[in-house]
Design an enzyme around this catalytic site. Sequence first.
Site, PDB file in Angstrom:
ATOM      1  N   HIS A   1       0.811  -1.222   0.000  1.00 27.31           N
ATOM      2  CA  HIS A   1       0.000   0.000   0.000  1.00 27.31           C
ATOM      3  C   HIS A   1       0.842   1.269   0.000  1.00 27.31           C
ATOM      4  CE1 HIS A   1      -3.505  -2.568   1.791  1.00 27.31           C
ATOM      5  NE2 HIS A   1      -3.361  -2.732   0.501  1.00 27.31           N
TER       6      HIS A   1
ATOM      7  N   CYS B   1       2.459  21.005  -5.209  1.00 21.91           N
ATOM      8  CA  CYS B   1       3.751  20.426  -5.575  1.00 21.91           C
ATOM      9  C   CYS B   1       4.830  21.508  -5.655  1.00 21.91           C
ATOM     10  CB  CYS B   1       3.614  19.707  -6.909  1.00 21.91           C
ATOM     11  SG  CYS B   1       5.164  19.059  -7.558  1.00 21.91           S
TER      12      CYS B   1
ATOM     13  N   SER C   1      -6.214  -8.519  10.169  1.00 23.81           N
ATOM     14  CA  SER C   1      -7.529  -9.147  10.285  1.00 23.81           C
ATOM     15  C   SER C   1      -8.034  -9.570   8.911  1.00 23.81           C
ATOM     16  CB  SER C   1      -8.505  -8.180  10.953  1.00 23.81           C
ATOM     17  OG  SER C   1      -8.502  -6.954  10.245  1.00 23.81           O
TER      18      SER C   1
HETATM   19 ZN   LIG Z   1       4.118  18.355  -9.575  1.00 22.41          ZN
END
Ligand SMILES: [Zn+2]
Length: 280
Positions: free
Chosen positions: A117, A176, A219
């Site tokens: 993940h 960003c 689980s």
């Molecule tokens: Zn970016």
Amino acid sequence: MESFDALTSLVAGGGVVVLSGAGLSTESGIPDYRGPSGVARRHTPMTFQAFTRDPLARRRYWARSHLGWRLIAGAAPNAGHRAVAALQHAGLVDTVITQNVDGLHGAAGSPSVIELHGRLDEVTCLDCGNLTSREELHRRLAEANPDFVARVAAVNPDGDVDLPDEQVAAFRPVDCGICGTGMLKPDVVFFGETVPPQRVSRCFAAVGQARSLLVLGSSLTVMSGRRFVIRAAKQGIPVAIVNQGPTRGDGHATVCVDAPLGAVLPQLAARVGAGAPLGV
Ligand SMILES: [Zn+2]
């Protein structure tokens, strides 16, 4: 005790693939929202759809996450992580697949980890695709919100907070730092998002070659991890589960041990001759 003996002989046979979940990291102070202590889940998990489409949900996510990051960044691997690393170095465990995003297997010295993940300490830009460090983002968020942590701590010292709307409204997320305008997202798989197919293939390949699959602290609620248990069972590969409380994979398991991982795993490592866990 009988089940611990069965677990020991399975692991002693080598060729083990580990699948770990949140229960392995609870002893490092990272909350397990699905384990025995997390029944009263306080927050529904963020979905990818809400994160990308709802600016308010996104702002709330970053505000909460900015507070929670200190807990993750300060967490250290526990005896369970170190025992897994020792089993790898002893050649008994081939691959670790983890559902955790905390990076603690690597921190404990595990050489081969597939982070199913993703990782919370990396941030991706949904526009330009660049990966940057969460530490850097944390610095930028702290700069953009100089009084935020102190203000929240004053009303909610435990950190895991239901942030009042006015606190969320005052939080300023940042875009960003590379392309200047892209939407940032932690490089983890959210609910409603799929795991990159190549990563899933690597996991299936590892499970397919395993002599046994050892589930630690999960689980198995979500299919994302449970599918590997189902695959192993279908191929006749024995499945062992160490978890506190029942799991949705118990029906596929040949061995189930219901016990705290920080106690069981070092015993297991010692019993199979994996020696003193690393990094103690
Ligand atoms: Zn970016």
